[in-house]
Design a protein around this motif. Structure first.
Motif, PDB file in Angstrom:
ATOM      1  N   PRO A   1      -5.523   2.736   2.605  1.00 33.42           N
ATOM      2  CA  PRO A   1      -6.532   1.795   1.999  1.00 33.42           C
ATOM      3  C   PRO A   1      -6.450   1.442   0.629  1.00 33.42           C
ATOM      4  O   PRO A   1      -5.929   2.124  -0.226  1.00 33.42           O
ATOM      5  N   ASP A   2      -7.224   0.056   0.483  1.00 35.31           N
ATOM      6  CA  ASP A   2      -7.056  -0.435  -1.028  1.00 35.31           C
ATOM      7  C   ASP A   2      -7.880   0.687  -1.859  1.00 35.31           C
ATOM      8  O   ASP A   2      -7.469   0.641  -3.189  1.00 35.31           O
ATOM      9  N   SER A   3      -8.848   1.461  -1.377  1.00 34.53           N
ATOM     10  CA  SER A   3      -9.846   2.220  -2.194  1.00 34.53           C
ATOM     11  C   SER A   3      -8.839   3.194  -2.719  1.00 34.53           C
ATOM     12  O   SER A   3      -9.293   3.867  -3.989  1.00 34.53           O
ATOM     13  N   ILE A   4      -7.999   3.846  -2.093  1.00 35.81           N
ATOM     14  CA  ILE A   4      -7.298   4.905  -2.757  1.00 35.81           C
ATOM     15  C   ILE A   4      -6.349   4.498  -3.909  1.00 35.81           C
ATOM     16  O   ILE A   4      -6.368   5.128  -4.894  1.00 35.81           O
ATOM     17  N   PHE A   5      -5.797   3.258  -3.849  1.00 40.56           N
ATOM     18  CA  PHE A   5      -5.108   2.483  -4.660  1.00 40.56           C
ATOM     19  C   PHE A   5      -5.989   2.233  -5.988  1.00 40.56           C
ATOM     20  O   PHE A   5      -5.738   2.515  -7.289  1.00 40.56           O
ATOM     21  N   ASP A   6      -7.198   1.496  -5.697  1.00 44.94           N
ATOM     22  CA  ASP A   6      -8.138   1.216  -6.750  1.00 44.94           C
ATOM     23  C   ASP A   6      -8.789   2.511  -7.698  1.00 44.94           C
ATOM     24  O   ASP A   6      -8.992   2.251  -8.691  1.00 44.94           O
ATOM     25  N   GLN A   7      -9.032   3.598  -6.899  1.00 44.27           N
ATOM     26  CA  GLN A   7      -9.533   4.427  -7.329  1.00 44.27           C
ATOM     27  C   GLN A   7      -8.749   5.483  -8.084  1.00 44.27           C
ATOM     28  O   GLN A   7      -9.261   6.765  -8.543  1.00 44.27           O
ATOM     29  N   ALA A   8      -7.451   5.503  -8.060  1.00 44.21           N
ATOM     30  CA  ALA A   8      -6.759   6.307  -8.769  1.00 44.21           C
ATOM     31  C   ALA A   8      -6.855   6.252 -10.177  1.00 44.21           C
ATOM     32  O   ALA A   8      -7.246   5.310 -10.592  1.00 44.21           O
ATOM     33  N   ASP A   9      -6.708   7.456 -10.735  1.00 40.13           N
ATOM     34  CA  ASP A   9      -7.018   7.679 -12.232  1.00 40.13           C
ATOM     35  C   ASP A   9      -5.945   6.937 -13.078  1.00 40.13           C
ATOM     36  O   ASP A   9      -6.361   6.736 -14.135  1.00 40.13           O
ATOM     37  N   GLN A  10      -4.697   6.707 -12.643  1.00 41.22           N
ATOM     38  CA  GLN A  10      -3.828   6.310 -13.358  1.00 41.22           C
ATOM     39  C   GLN A  10      -2.647   5.543 -12.378  1.00 41.22           C
ATOM     40  O   GLN A  10      -2.116   6.076 -11.252  1.00 41.22           O
ATOM     41  N   VAL A  11      -2.326   4.326 -12.692  1.00 43.23           N
ATOM     42  CA  VAL A  11      -0.996   3.638 -11.771  1.00 43.23           C
ATOM     43  C   VAL A  11      -0.197   3.150 -12.717  1.00 43.23           C
ATOM     44  O   VAL A  11      -0.388   2.342 -13.682  1.00 43.23           O
ATOM     45  N   GLU A  12       1.178   3.622 -12.588  1.00 47.49           N
ATOM     46  CA  GLU A  12       2.280   3.383 -13.620  1.00 47.49           C
ATOM     47  C   GLU A  12       3.187   2.402 -12.616  1.00 47.49           C
ATOM     48  O   GLU A  12       3.600   2.796 -11.470  1.00 47.49           O
ATOM     49  N   LEU A  13       3.465   0.981 -12.965  1.00 47.99           N
ATOM     50  CA  LEU A  13       4.208   0.032 -12.353  1.00 47.99           C
ATOM     51  C   LEU A  13       5.448   0.393 -12.559  1.00 47.99           C
ATOM     52  O   LEU A  13       5.948   0.212 -13.801  1.00 47.99           O
ATOM     53  N   VAL A  14       6.291   0.765 -11.581  1.00 51.70           N
ATOM     54  CA  VAL A  14       7.862   1.090 -11.968  1.00 51.70           C
ATOM     55  C   VAL A  14       8.326  -0.473 -11.496  1.00 51.70           C
ATOM     56  O   VAL A  14       8.475  -0.805 -10.625  1.00 51.70           O
TER      57      VAL A  14
ATOM     58  N   ARG B   1     -18.520  13.601  -9.790  1.00 52.53           N
ATOM     59  CA  ARG B   1     -17.335  13.944  -8.975  1.00 52.53           C
ATOM     60  C   ARG B   1     -16.037  14.222  -9.862  1.00 52.53           C
ATOM     61  O   ARG B   1     -15.422  15.113  -9.519  1.00 52.53           O
ATOM     62  N   ASP B   2     -15.858  13.256 -10.662  1.00 52.09           N
ATOM     63  CA  ASP B   2     -14.578  13.212 -11.359  1.00 52.09           C
ATOM     64  C   ASP B   2     -14.478  14.677 -12.374  1.00 52.09           C
ATOM     65  O   ASP B   2     -13.318  14.930 -12.619  1.00 52.09           O
ATOM     66  N   LYS B   3     -15.510  14.989 -12.640  1.00 46.13           N
ATOM     67  CA  LYS B   3     -15.581  16.498 -13.270  1.00 46.13           C
ATOM     68  C   LYS B   3     -14.734  17.505 -12.801  1.00 46.13           C
ATOM     69  O   LYS B   3     -14.333  18.504 -13.413  1.00 46.13           O
ATOM     70  N   THR B   4     -14.964  17.618 -11.313  1.00 47.89           N
ATOM     71  CA  THR B   4     -14.383  18.837 -10.584  1.00 47.89           C
ATOM     72  C   THR B   4     -13.055  18.569  -9.800  1.00 47.89           C
ATOM     73  O   THR B   4     -12.341  19.257  -9.659  1.00 47.89           O
ATOM     74  N   ARG B   5     -12.842  17.215  -9.474  1.00 39.18           N
ATOM     75  CA  ARG B   5     -12.026  16.819  -8.575  1.00 39.18           C
ATOM     76  C   ARG B   5     -10.563  16.586  -9.488  1.00 39.18           C
ATOM     77  O   ARG B   5     -10.776  16.530 -10.539  1.00 39.18           O
ATOM     78  N   GLY B   6      -9.417  16.643  -8.785  1.00 39.06           N
ATOM     79  CA  GLY B   6      -8.204  16.403  -9.520  1.00 39.06           C
ATOM     80  C   GLY B   6      -7.891  15.069  -9.626  1.00 39.06           C
ATOM     81  O   GLY B   6      -8.574  14.096  -9.377  1.00 39.06           O
ATOM     82  N   ARG B   7      -6.992  14.762 -10.607  1.00 36.42           N
ATOM     83  CA  ARG B   7      -6.572  13.381 -10.978  1.00 36.42           C
ATOM     84  C   ARG B   7      -5.160  12.752 -10.095  1.00 36.42           C
ATOM     85  O   ARG B   7      -4.364  13.654 -10.123  1.00 36.42           O
ATOM     86  N   LEU B   8      -5.376  11.435  -9.763  1.00 34.06           N
ATOM     87  CA  LEU B   8      -4.330  10.929  -9.020  1.00 34.06           C
ATOM     88  C   LEU B   8      -3.545  10.264  -9.769  1.00 34.06           C
ATOM     89  O   LEU B   8      -4.284   9.180 -10.428  1.00 34.06           O
ATOM     90  N   LYS B   9      -2.259  10.041 -10.084  1.00 34.61           N
ATOM     91  CA  LYS B   9      -1.444   9.373 -10.590  1.00 34.61           C
ATOM     92  C   LYS B   9      -0.503   8.486  -9.744  1.00 34.61           C
ATOM     93  O   LYS B   9       0.331   9.361  -8.903  1.00 34.61           O
ATOM     94  N   ILE B  10      -0.498   7.167  -9.462  1.00 34.40           N
ATOM     95  CA  ILE B  10       0.567   6.805  -8.272  1.00 34.40           C
ATOM     96  C   ILE B  10       1.671   5.804  -9.126  1.00 34.40           C
ATOM     97  O   ILE B  10       1.143   4.927 -10.329  1.00 34.40           O
ATOM     98  N   PHE B  11       2.979   6.012  -8.700  1.00 37.11           N
ATOM     99  CA  PHE B  11       4.013   5.379  -9.312  1.00 37.11           C
ATOM    100  C   PHE B  11       4.147   4.217  -8.367  1.00 37.11           C
ATOM    101  O   PHE B  11       4.791   4.739  -7.194  1.00 37.11           O
ATOM    102  N   PHE B  12       4.017   2.935  -8.709  1.00 41.21           N
ATOM    103  CA  PHE B  12       3.733   1.974  -7.899  1.00 41.21           C
ATOM    104  C   PHE B  12       4.962   0.997  -8.078  1.00 41.21           C
ATOM    105  O   PHE B  12       5.281   0.683  -9.214  1.00 41.21           O
TER     106      PHE B  12
END
Length: 894
Positions: free
Chosen positions: A163-176, A14-25
């Motif tokens: 949901p926790d899954s949104i956070f855990d499955q994000a492609d990148q999380v940047e802790l601010v 699925r990752d090959k076609t879906r967009g990538r999510l980056k969360i600024f946390f």
């Protein structure tokens, strides 16, 4: 291990076609999440990425606002709400624009009523599904499983959560991250809130202690996410995976149950274990208030959102059911609230926890502190249940009738001299019968009290008085009441359990029957109809089924419990629009969900992994689906998807086989034509060349022979082309039968005019048992059949042989035989003579080899007429071909 590995592989695909999510946390507002996100957007734009700003929360922060310059900003959508206009993210405009990267602030935001999704994180999931990369922001207090922990620190209960899954499955999380003291200084300087808001925030939420604790939680949550990513990487690399933990949380309608679920979810994440949420449905479930049922559904939804597998069991003994399920499912830890373990005094009944430990002493029971007082709530609900009890005249009449009958039998026993113990037994039996045939336990309780009073009034001394002279009577009355009440209560419980078991058995039977029925269905329409009928039987609701054809929704099929046609409102443009969204996004939507919740139906995809075979709409009405109905529903839809996939695979396999057969046919035709057409073509061209160049030097006999050879070769080629065209029409399904009444002798005569010229070298005779035999046939095709069979006899028999054609009528058939007295066909070759491209081993008089199409074509034509064709020996030698045709009665006009 296998399940986790398969899941990891599916996610990778699925990752090959879906967009990538980056969360600024961040751990609090004002740490600089939006500022960091906008800076990252400018860097991405400099790298040539198509970036737009989908939505940025309008903070009064000049430095943040300045970073919007130079970026394309998507206009927000205006939504009227309670007399004011709200600005919301326009997801449709974003999907139409479809940039490479879009910025959407405030991941946990709740959308205004009327929006497609209830939550912004659902908008972002749709963007990712469409292949668009997303930058977004969120604070630690918005993580679902951490909500209670943050509330206990800050005293603020946050309602907007993800949901926790949104956070855990994000492609990148940047802790601010910044120091708490620095954040407080920024707050005081007015860089976060306005002055009035800033003062309140510093005095309440933004204290050094609170911010330090929130910062620690944020850092730990980021570390937990890293552990999860590491574990997933190990699974993908086929590393060993070991876990002995299985966390179980018990579901209920208690307001505090959400806290238990979040705690259990955190434990499951920490232990990397399986997570199950169990609901024990008791007989009292049907009488549960609508408010409690809604709270239970919300808790089930929360558990599923946090990754729990939802299970339902039935029984009145809750601790026993929990323990048995835990034992059978390999549960190692149970999470339960402390309120249900409260004990009032020394002689109180054992608590649920004590019973649970007694039933399963090897389990770890984790008791979570709870401020809700369960005993008070429990008895209050009981009292409310009694107050809201509506007496049924029918049940009241039944109870009075049984009491009168018991009294009559008591008088009879007294007259016959039976002891009082026998009369007491009659009243106990009456209470037992009352509990069985009435609908509520209150009738057996009242019947027990009234039975004691009636027995005292009518059968004890002094009679017709509630006084009792014998000192033992009070004890007798107490024992009588207890015996009657206990037997009545047990009977009521058994009756409720029987109803509950019957309901569970019925639902399970529907699932089992669905499996059996779908195995027998072979085409898509039958599979859809069978599935929909089973869903109607299970749910008692209307069903709308949209099959998926070439990636698009097909025509809706509707099914209703009463057999009537569903209202057109369930097939409106808006309803179909929800179904299209489900097809596109492979997720459920509609009524009782957070996506397009204004719909009248709940829509679910009939799917296997990412392939959707249909969309089912379930008419919800006033009563939502319960957890067990939802579980059975998903199982039935899974069975349906499997059957539709099997049907699709079988159809594709059949089409592939037909294609392969056609390819083989083409190859055989080309091979035969390229090899066998050379001789007649070479002969024709050679004879024609001789006539052109040396015609004058040839005598008349030589010329006649050359002309004859050219004619014979040409007729052979014409006959071959006719057979080839006929075979092509048959293989393509274009052999149209234009049947009409024809005299069979005229058909045979017409065929003999077109047989091989060498027929003069044989003796051909025709014999009809009747003068006029009519057959319902396509004369043109039957002429071809007779020509092919007679030509076959001419080619494979020596000169001077006899060929006889006979016709006769038998019942509703016309039987035609073509017999010759040649060498015949060996028995081992007879089954092959009608096969395509089979030419046999017999030698023929001329140099032309048969392509093996003639007899195969005859078989196809005869079968298309509904007849049969066979080959047999002609005694004493030779071959007989026999075929049947449908007879036609002559019409006599007066």
């Amino acid at each position: 291990m296998a399940d986790k590995l398969l899941k990891a592989i599916q996610e990778e695909e699925r990752d090959k076609t879906r967009g990538r999510l980056k969360i600024f946390f961040g751990y609090a507002a004002g740490v600089g999440k939006t500022y960091a996100m906008l800076k990252a957007a400018h860097e991405a734009k400099q790298r040539g990425i198509d970036v737009i700003v989908g939505y940025i929360e309008p903070h009064a922060r000049p430095k943040t606002a300045a970073l919007l310059h130079g970026l394309e900003v998507l206009p927000s959508k205006s939504v009227p709400y309670n007399g004011i206009t709200l600005r919301e993210f326009d997801i449709d405009a974003a999907l139409q624009r479809k940039p490479q990267l879009i910025l959407v602030d405030e991941l946990a935001h709740t959308n205004a009523d009327g929006s497609r999704h209830a939550k912004r994180y659902q908008d972002i999931k749709e963007l990712l599904y469409a292949g668009i990369d997303v930058y977004t922001t969120v604070n630690v207090q918005h993580i679902e499983s951490l909500n209670d922990m943050v509330a206990s620190i800050t005293g603020v209960f946050v309602r907007e959560r993800i949901p926790d899954s949104i956070f855990d499955q994000a492609d990148q999380v940047e802790l601010v991250d910044i120091e708490p003291q620095e954040l407080i200084e920024r707050l005081k300087e007015g860089n976060v809130y306005r002055e009035s808001q800033a003062k309140r925030a510093v005095n309440n939420f933004f204290t050094v202690e609170n911010l330090t604790a929130l910062r620690e939680i944020a850092l730990r949550r980021c570390a937990d996410r890293v552990n999860i990513l590491t574990e997933n990487s190990r699974i993908k690399s086929h590393g060993d995976y070991h876990t002995d933990e299985h966390i179980l949380v018990c579901l209920s309608s208690s307001p505090s149950n959400a806290k238990l679920i979040r705690t259990a979810a955190r434990m499951a994440n920490a232990f990397r274990s399986d997570f199950t949420a169990l609901f024990v449905e008791t007989p009292a479930f049907s009488a549960m208030k609508a408010e409690d049922k809604k709270r239970l559904r919300d808790n089930v939804h929360l558990a599923r959102q946090l990754g729990a597998k939802i299970e339902t069991v039935y029984g009145d003994d809750i601790p026993l059911q929990i323990a048995e399920f835990a034992r059978l499912s390999g549960v190692s830890k149970i999470v339960i609230g402390r309120s249900v373990a409260a004990k009032k005094h020394l002689f109180s009944k054992p608590t649920l926890t004590e019973k649970l430990i007694a039933h399963a002493p090897n389990l770890d029971v984790h008791i979570i502190p709870d401020t809700t007082s369960a005993p008070v709530s429990y008895y209050a609900k009981k009292a409310k249940g009694i107050r809201h009890l509506v007496f049924s005249p029918a049940d009241l009449a039944k109870s009075i009738g049984i009491l009168i009958a018991a009294t009559g039998i008591g008088f009879l026993f007294q007259k016959l001299g039976f002891a009082e113990a026998n009369i007491i037994t009659v009243y106990v039996l009456g209470v037992l019968l009352t509990s069985v045939i009435t609908t509520h336990r209150i009738y057996s309780l009242i019947s027990s009290i009234v039975s004691v009073l009636v027995f005292n009034f009518l059968f004890t001394v002094p009679r017709y008085s509630l006084e009792a002279y014998d000192q033992g009577y009070p004890v007798t009355f107490i024992i009588m009441f207890l015996a009657a009440f206990l037997t009545g209560s047990l009977a009521t419980q058994l009756k409720n359990h029987a109803k509950q078991s019957a309901q569970a058995a019925y639902r399970t039977k529907v699932l089992f029957d669905t499996n059996q029925i779908l195995q027998q269905e072979k085409n898509q329409e039958d599979i859809i109809s069978a599935t929909s009928r089973q869903l109607v039987k299970l749910l008692g609701r209307g069903i709308v089924f949209y099959p998926v054809e070439n990636g698009l929704l097909g025509e809706a099929r509707t099914f209703s419990p009463d057999g009537n046609v569903l209202d057109n409102s369930f097939l409106s443009v808006n309803e179909k629009g929800v179904a299209k969204w489900v097809l596109k996004n492979n997720k459920h939507a509609g009524a009782t969900t957070d996506t397009l919740s204004d719909a009248k139906c709940l829509y679910l995809a009939v799917r296997i992994m990412d392939r959707v075979y249909g969309v089912v709409g379930i008419v919800i009405g006033e009563q939502p689906l319960d957890a067990f109905e939802n579980s059975i529903l998903l199982s039935i839809l899974g069975e349906c998807a499997m059957s539709l996939e099997n049907e699709k695979n079988a159809r594709e396999k059949e089409e592939a086989a037909i294609l392969a057969r056609n390819e083989q046919l083409r190859a055989n035709l080309l091979r035969a034509i390229s090899h066998d057409l050379r001789t007649p073509l070479t002969s024709i061209s050679g004879n024609a060349s001789n006539l052109l160049s040396n015609g004058k030097s040839f005598d008349e006999d030589t010329k006649l022979q050359l002309y004859t050879d050219i004619y014979d070769d040409s007729m052979w080629l014409i006959n071959l082309v006719e057979n080839l065209l006929a075979v092509t029409r048959i293989e393509e399904g274009r052999l149209n039968i234009r049947a009409s009444a024809n005299l069979i002798d005229e058909v045979i005569a017409e065929a003999l005019h077109h047989v091989n010229r060498k027929s003069v070298e044989h003796c051909i005779t025709v014999k009809h048992e009747e003068d006029f035999i009519l057959a319902k046939i396509d004369a043109r095709l039957i002429v071809q059949v007779i020509i092919n069979i007679v030509d076959n006899a001419i080619k494979y028999t020596p000169k001077g042989s006899h060929i006889q054609i006979k016709t006769r009528k038998q019942d509703e058939h016309v039987i035609v035989t073509v017999a010759d007295d040649g060498e015949g066909i060996p028995d081992e070759l007879k089954p092959k003579v009608f096969d395509m491209f089979y030419s046999g081993a017999n030698k023929i008089a001329d140099s032309r080899r048969s392509l093996g199409l003639g007899l195969s074509l005859c078989k196809s034509i005869i079968h298309a007429h509904g007849g049969t064709i066979s080959v047999s020996d002609n005694i004493p030698h030779g071959t007989v071909f026999t075929f049947t045709l449908p007879a036609e009665e002559a019409q006599i006009h007066e």
